[in-house]
Write an enzyme that holds these catalytic residues in place. Structure first.
Site, PDB file in Angstrom:
ATOM      1  N   SER A  97       0.680  -1.217   0.185  1.00 48.61           N
ATOM      2  CA  SER A  97      -0.161  -0.015   0.087  1.00 48.61           C
ATOM      3  C   SER A  97       0.944   1.254   0.184  1.00 48.61           C
ATOM      4  CB  SER A  97      -0.970  -0.073   1.210  1.00 48.61           C
ATOM      5  OG  SER A  97      -1.837   0.697   1.086  1.00 48.61           O
ATOM      6  N   ASP A 227      -9.525  -5.197  -4.855  1.00 51.30           N
ATOM      7  CA  ASP A 227      -8.980  -4.241  -3.804  1.00 51.30           C
ATOM      8  C   ASP A 227      -9.856  -2.923  -3.764  1.00 51.30           C
ATOM      9  OD1 ASP A 227      -7.571  -1.982  -2.537  1.00 51.30           O
ATOM     10  OD2 ASP A 227      -5.695  -3.028  -3.063  1.00 51.30           O
ATOM     11  N   HIS A 256      -7.424  -5.591  -0.525  1.00 49.26           N
ATOM     12  CA  HIS A 256      -6.299  -4.836  -0.303  1.00 49.26           C
ATOM     13  C   HIS A 256      -5.396  -5.411   0.556  1.00 49.26           C
ATOM     14  CE1 HIS A 256      -3.917  -1.217  -0.217  1.00 49.26           C
ATOM     15  NE2 HIS A 256      -4.116  -1.053   0.921  1.00 49.26           N
TER      16      HIS A 256
END
Length: 276
Positions: A97, A227, A256
């Protein structure tokens, strides 16, 4: 475990596990978490003969709760401080991320000769926010709303996010893990509210397009097509295309937070990439 002090006086907490002469992997966590989010990966790669390093980003986890410097350039410089302190040049760097953006900026800002390979997992590059040059990005209002929720009730916000879209627990038939949710909440609440507020701007508005184009080392881009935090179409495929030596691996239906929800799959694919 220990601390390194950066040039601007910030204490960065890090973990350093494994044999000194083993190949090194440096892990970069996502917002608003800490090095603890990599437990499943660090233990796995220890068992496979690696030395594993992970740090808490400034303002996150056990690092200094400073009010400023919450941008990708400072994040990258803090990584360099850890790498230099430990002497782990030539390591592989893995970012999830926001941590994926941190990896990219570190490589470009401090030299790709310091990195052997990189992996981006559910990562924010090239650019999340919608702009005239990025029409498929998310509207600015999405990130304004995240900041508003953080300001209004950070504790509740940090329970709602992992309970829902972060791990895909809001999908029909999902088997939510309360322990995983509470661990996310624990890590988030350890950090600094100001750092997390500014971090939303850092991960959403930093444009990594030119950075990606400059990188020549092998980079594995791993992204789930379900995601809900960093939408697939405008992230993983675009990053892989911009990289000179990028490989995209798409995970059907994964969320995610797939390094946690599907650790066995992610770990096996990372290991294969690092050994290749």
């Amino acid at each position: 475990m220990g601390y390194v002090t950066t040039r601007d006086g910030v204490e960065i907490f890090y973990k350093d596990w494994g044999p000194r002469d083993a190949p090194v992997i440096v892990f970069h966590h996502g917002w608003p978490l800490s090095a603890d989010d990599w437990d499943a990966q660090m233990l796995f790669f220890l068992d496979h003969g690696y030395r594993v390093v992970a740090h808490d980003r400034r303002g996150h986890g056990r690092s200094s709760q400073v009010w400023d410097g919450h941008d990708m350039d400072h994040y990258a410089d803090d990584v360099a401080a850890v790498v230099d302190h430990l002497g782990v040049q030539g390591a592989a760097h893995v970012g999830h991320s926001t941590g994926g953006g941190e990896v990219i900026r570190y490589i470009v800002r401090h030299g790709q000769e310091r990195v052997s390979k990189a992996a981006l997992i559910s990562a924010v590059p090239p650019l999340m926010v919608q702009t005239p040059n990025n029409p498929d990005g998310l509207p600015r209002s999405v990130f304004d709303d995240l900041q508003a929720q953080l300001k209004a009730n950070r504790a509740q916000f940090y329970h709602d996010l992992p309970s829902g879209p972060f791990y895909g627990y809001n999908r029909p038939g999902a088997n939510a893990s309360e322990g995983t949710i509470l661990n996310w909440w624990r890590q988030g609440m350890m950090g600094c509210a100001k750092a997390h507020l500014d971090g939303i701007v850092a991960f959403s508005q930093t444009d990594f397009t030119d950075d990606l184009k400059r990188i020549t080392i092998p980079v594995l881009v791993m992204h789930g097509d379900d995601d809900q935090i960093v939408p697939y179409a405008n992230s993983g495929p675009r990053s892989a295309k911009l990289l000179q030596n990028g490989t995209l691996k798409t995970y059907a239906g994964l969320p995610h937070g797939m390094p946690t929800t599907d650790a066995d799959t992610i770990n096996a694919d990372l290991l294969a990439f690092l050994r290749s």
